[in-house]
Design a protein around this motif. Sequence first.
Motif, PDB file in Angstrom:
ATOM      1  N   ASN A   1       0.913  -1.069  -0.047  1.00 18.27           N
ATOM      2  CA  ASN A   1      -0.036   0.071   0.006  1.00 18.27           C
ATOM      3  C   ASN A   1       0.946   1.440  -0.041  1.00 18.27           C
ATOM      4  O   ASN A   1       0.611   2.320  -0.573  1.00 18.27           O
ATOM      5  N   THR A   2       2.004   1.211   0.684  1.00 16.89           N
ATOM      6  CA  THR A   2       2.976   2.349   0.758  1.00 16.89           C
ATOM      7  C   THR A   2       3.437   2.457  -0.529  1.00 16.89           C
ATOM      8  O   THR A   2       3.528   3.897  -1.160  1.00 16.89           O
ATOM      9  N   VAL A   3       3.819   1.448  -1.452  1.00 15.54           N
ATOM     10  CA  VAL A   3       4.162   1.659  -2.602  1.00 15.54           C
ATOM     11  C   VAL A   3       3.172   2.219  -3.895  1.00 15.54           C
ATOM     12  O   VAL A   3       3.317   3.080  -4.661  1.00 15.54           O
ATOM     13  N   LEU A   4       1.999   1.739  -3.585  1.00 18.38           N
ATOM     14  CA  LEU A   4       0.979   1.989  -4.328  1.00 18.38           C
ATOM     15  C   LEU A   4       0.408   3.752  -4.375  1.00 18.38           C
ATOM     16  O   LEU A   4       0.311   4.450  -5.260  1.00 18.38           O
ATOM     17  N   LYS A   5       0.593   3.999  -3.243  1.00 15.93           N
ATOM     18  CA  LYS A   5       0.355   5.563  -2.906  1.00 15.93           C
ATOM     19  C   LYS A   5       1.539   6.242  -3.094  1.00 15.93           C
ATOM     20  O   LYS A   5       1.419   7.472  -3.920  1.00 15.93           O
ATOM     21  N   GLY A   6       2.775   5.646  -3.394  1.00 17.76           N
ATOM     22  CA  GLY A   6       3.841   6.401  -3.798  1.00 17.76           C
ATOM     23  C   GLY A   6       3.698   6.569  -5.465  1.00 17.76           C
ATOM     24  O   GLY A   6       3.920   7.669  -5.966  1.00 17.76           O
ATOM     25  N   ILE A   7       3.421   5.389  -5.938  1.00 15.91           N
ATOM     26  CA  ILE A   7       3.007   5.431  -7.551  1.00 15.91           C
ATOM     27  C   ILE A   7       1.997   6.777  -7.714  1.00 15.91           C
ATOM     28  O   ILE A   7       2.280   7.323  -8.631  1.00 15.91           O
ATOM     29  N   ASP A   8       0.871   6.668  -6.880  1.00 16.12           N
ATOM     30  CA  ASP A   8      -0.133   7.522  -7.104  1.00 16.12           C
ATOM     31  C   ASP A   8       0.425   9.247  -7.097  1.00 16.12           C
ATOM     32  O   ASP A   8       0.111   9.998  -7.459  1.00 16.12           O
ATOM     33  N   ALA A   9       1.348   9.220  -6.156  1.00 15.92           N
ATOM     34  CA  ALA A   9       1.859  10.637  -5.701  1.00 15.92           C
ATOM     35  C   ALA A   9       2.950  10.834  -7.058  1.00 15.92           C
ATOM     36  O   ALA A   9       2.829  12.059  -7.511  1.00 15.92           O
ATOM     37  N   ALA A  10       3.615  10.071  -7.518  1.00 17.01           N
ATOM     38  CA  ALA A  10       4.377  10.101  -8.757  1.00 17.01           C
ATOM     39  C   ALA A  10       3.649  10.686  -9.895  1.00 17.01           C
ATOM     40  O   ALA A  10       3.837  11.714 -10.766  1.00 17.01           O
ATOM     41  N   LEU A  11       2.396   9.884 -10.050  1.00 17.77           N
ATOM     42  CA  LEU A  11       1.528  10.180 -11.164  1.00 17.77           C
ATOM     43  C   LEU A  11       0.962  11.946 -11.152  1.00 17.77           C
ATOM     44  O   LEU A  11       0.707  12.380 -12.017  1.00 17.77           O
ATOM     45  N   ASN A  12       0.715  12.175  -9.914  1.00  5.44           N
ATOM     46  CA  ASN A  12       0.371  13.562  -9.673  1.00  5.44           C
ATOM     47  C   ASN A  12       1.540  14.333  -9.858  1.00  5.44           C
ATOM     48  O   ASN A  12       1.400  15.786  -9.218  1.00  5.44           O
ATOM     49  N   ALA A  13       2.585  14.353  -9.613  1.00 12.38           N
ATOM     50  CA  ALA A  13       3.903  15.100  -9.453  1.00 12.38           C
ATOM     51  C   ALA A  13       4.412  15.766 -10.699  1.00 12.38           C
ATOM     52  O   ALA A  13       5.100  17.036 -10.638  1.00 12.38           O
ATOM     53  N   GLY A  14       4.091  15.387 -11.866  1.00 15.76           N
ATOM     54  CA  GLY A  14       4.445  15.791 -13.058  1.00 15.76           C
ATOM     55  C   GLY A  14       5.579  15.418 -13.822  1.00 15.76           C
ATOM     56  O   GLY A  14       6.237  16.087 -14.737  1.00 15.76           O
ATOM     57  N   PHE A  15       6.074  14.132 -13.476  1.00 16.34           N
ATOM     58  CA  PHE A  15       7.121  13.564 -14.322  1.00 16.34           C
ATOM     59  C   PHE A  15       6.625  13.609 -15.711  1.00 16.34           C
ATOM     60  O   PHE A  15       5.626  13.068 -16.142  1.00 16.34           O
ATOM     61  N   LYS A  16       7.727  13.366 -16.635  1.00 15.96           N
ATOM     62  CA  LYS A  16       7.267  13.301 -17.970  1.00 15.96           C
ATOM     63  C   LYS A  16       6.907  11.818 -18.474  1.00 15.96           C
ATOM     64  O   LYS A  16       5.940  11.689 -19.091  1.00 15.96           O
ATOM     65  N   LYS A  17       7.417  10.970 -17.797  1.00 18.35           N
ATOM     66  CA  LYS A  17       7.192   9.638 -17.803  1.00 18.35           C
ATOM     67  C   LYS A  17       7.411   8.724 -16.525  1.00 18.35           C
ATOM     68  O   LYS A  17       8.156   8.873 -16.051  1.00 18.35           O
ATOM     69  N   ILE A  18       6.582   7.847 -16.371  1.00 19.87           N
ATOM     70  CA  ILE A  18       6.671   6.750 -15.266  1.00 19.87           C
ATOM     71  C   ILE A  18       6.539   5.487 -15.732  1.00 19.87           C
ATOM     72  O   ILE A  18       5.540   5.189 -16.693  1.00 19.87           O
ATOM     73  N   LYS A  19       7.317   4.700 -15.435  1.00 17.49           N
ATOM     74  CA  LYS A  19       7.357   3.085 -16.060  1.00 17.49           C
ATOM     75  C   LYS A  19       7.467   2.270 -14.720  1.00 17.49           C
ATOM     76  O   LYS A  19       8.102   2.618 -13.744  1.00 17.49           O
TER      77      LYS A  19
END
Length: 331
Positions: free
Chosen positions: A141-159
């Motif tokens: 759950n910590t990792v999934l929340k981290g992925i959500d935070a990354a999706l909202n942070a503005g990276f050009k791409k997340i893989k």
Amino acid sequence: MQNSTLIDSFGRQVTYVRLSVTDRCDFRCIYCMAEDMTFLPRKDVLTLEEFALLGRAFAELGVTKIRVSGGEPLIRKDVIQLFESLGAINSINDLCLTSNGSKLTELAKPLVDAGVHRINVSLDTLNEQRFKELTRFGDLNTVLKGIDAALNAGFKKIKLNSVVMKNYNLQEAADLATYALERGMDISFIEEMPLGEIHSHSRDVEFISSDELRNQLSNSFELTATNEDTGGPSRYWKARGYNAKIGFISPHSHNFCDTCNRVRVTASGRLLLCLGNEHSVDLRAILRAHPGEMEPIKEALINAMAIKPEKHEFNLEEEPQLLRFMNMTGG
């Protein structure tokens, strides 16, 4: 200095470097390291300033892509300062990070602000109990929340990166792909690499080739090969109905050495010319013999190209010839 680029004896130009800023991690993934690990003494690990100097030296020699990895790079104190230093190098047009995602809830936005363009997050299962089994200490759950935070942070791409093992998570491959694609993230499935001696599983028994996995995923997705190249070893397939892609990294079944444009620097400052060989140069000794000086490092990097091997030779049926674990090498 005569050469201004890094070209090996096989005519391949190195434009991509991976910096492993720590061998420590808050997980103990079963394919990456042993449960009871002995880590490097702090004095043997390069300082953030030494890594920043290396980044500038590589950039002056034609490197345009830097990936920061570990261990888990985000557990290193003040690591954002290194990203800020690397992000300020104008000729680095692709500053990336590989992470297990455990610290992204708090650090995703600072990473974007520091200049990180892309991030890879390791995720091998969506099952909470299996995640604990695979990572030993991780919390899904910590990792999934981290992925959500990354999706909202503005990276050009997340893989997402997933190591697939036949009796652990093969049955989840389609679910992992769906999770990524529905969120606009690419996902790469990776054949396990025989680095370090492990006792949790048999690598040859757990191995599944990229071709076998792609055939299995074809039952869930309509896949079409693409020519997209992100500068790394992944080969991508378009999944009909999605903008994101499915990739395969195949060090065993589809050796990609002929186009290798990469070198790695370990946490202790060892320049590895190949993931699957021990050809290396001790950069830490040079950094500390000539503190703050660029030219000795650049000369060492240029000279090192002469010992970059043509290819690696992985054999899952033999004991690993390379006893260093993946956390020592960097992802």
